[in-house]
Design an enzyme around this catalytic site. Structure first.
Site: not given
Length: 180
Positions: A52-54, A57
């Site tokens: 999920v993070c990228p 970001i």
């Protein structure tokens, strides 16, 4: 957890810079006094090399110019080291073009001061802080580890905060303000 009206904590963290220089392996120091006089959007993610993070970001990075147009800078941070951030940028196609710095809070000092460490997982929650030019938190939101946030909503909130007006639900820049 710190909230609206609280002073954002002092910090001095090593970061992978945004833009092409972030791929050169050089690090920079970013502190609470960096970009003095600007609004700051500081968002945290749990861990590098996750799923999920990228998406978040990259979405914040794509809005870097929109934030800059509003006299704001964007800092992304996690508890990973600057070396892990660099490796992730070098090996994730979408992160190679990232225009915002990735801060390393490896000692967890800022995360602990903010109160955003997930109790069970021991990593940062998906927390977002909008900090005014005086270092005061004006907005904070926190998502569960499994749910990504909407950076466009942070632009909308920043617009509302900078208007110094009463903004109704779903207000966006250019809409009428409420008369109090």
């Amino acid at each position: 957890m710190l909230t609206v009206g609280d002073k954002f904590p002092s910090f001095d963290l090593t970061a992978v810079p945004g833009g092409p220089e972030g791929l050169e392996g050089k690090f920079v120091q970013i502190s609470d006094t960096s970009n003095a006089g600007k609004w700051k959007i500081v968002f945290f993610w749990p861990k590098d090399f996750t799923f999920v993070c990228p998406t978040e970001i990259v979405a914040f990075g794509k809005l870097a110019k929109d934030f800059a147009d509003r006299d704001a800078v964007v800092y992304g941070a996690s508890i990973d080291s600057e070396f892990v951030h660099l490796n992730w940028r070098l090996h994730h196609e979408d992160l190679k073009k990232l225009e915002i710095p990735m801060l390393s809070d490896i000692k967890r000092e800022l995360s602990e001061a903010l109160g955003i460490i997930a109790k069970d997982a021991g990593v940062d929650l998906r927390a977002t802080f909008v900090v005014d030019p005086h270092g005061i938190i004006r907005h904070v939101s926190v998502n569960d580890l499994s749910v990504g946030r909407n950076p466009q909503e942070i632009v909308r909130i920043l617009d509302g905060l900078q208007s110094d007006e009463l903004c109704p639900c779903n207000w966006k820049k250019g809409d009428a303000f409420l008369q109090g």
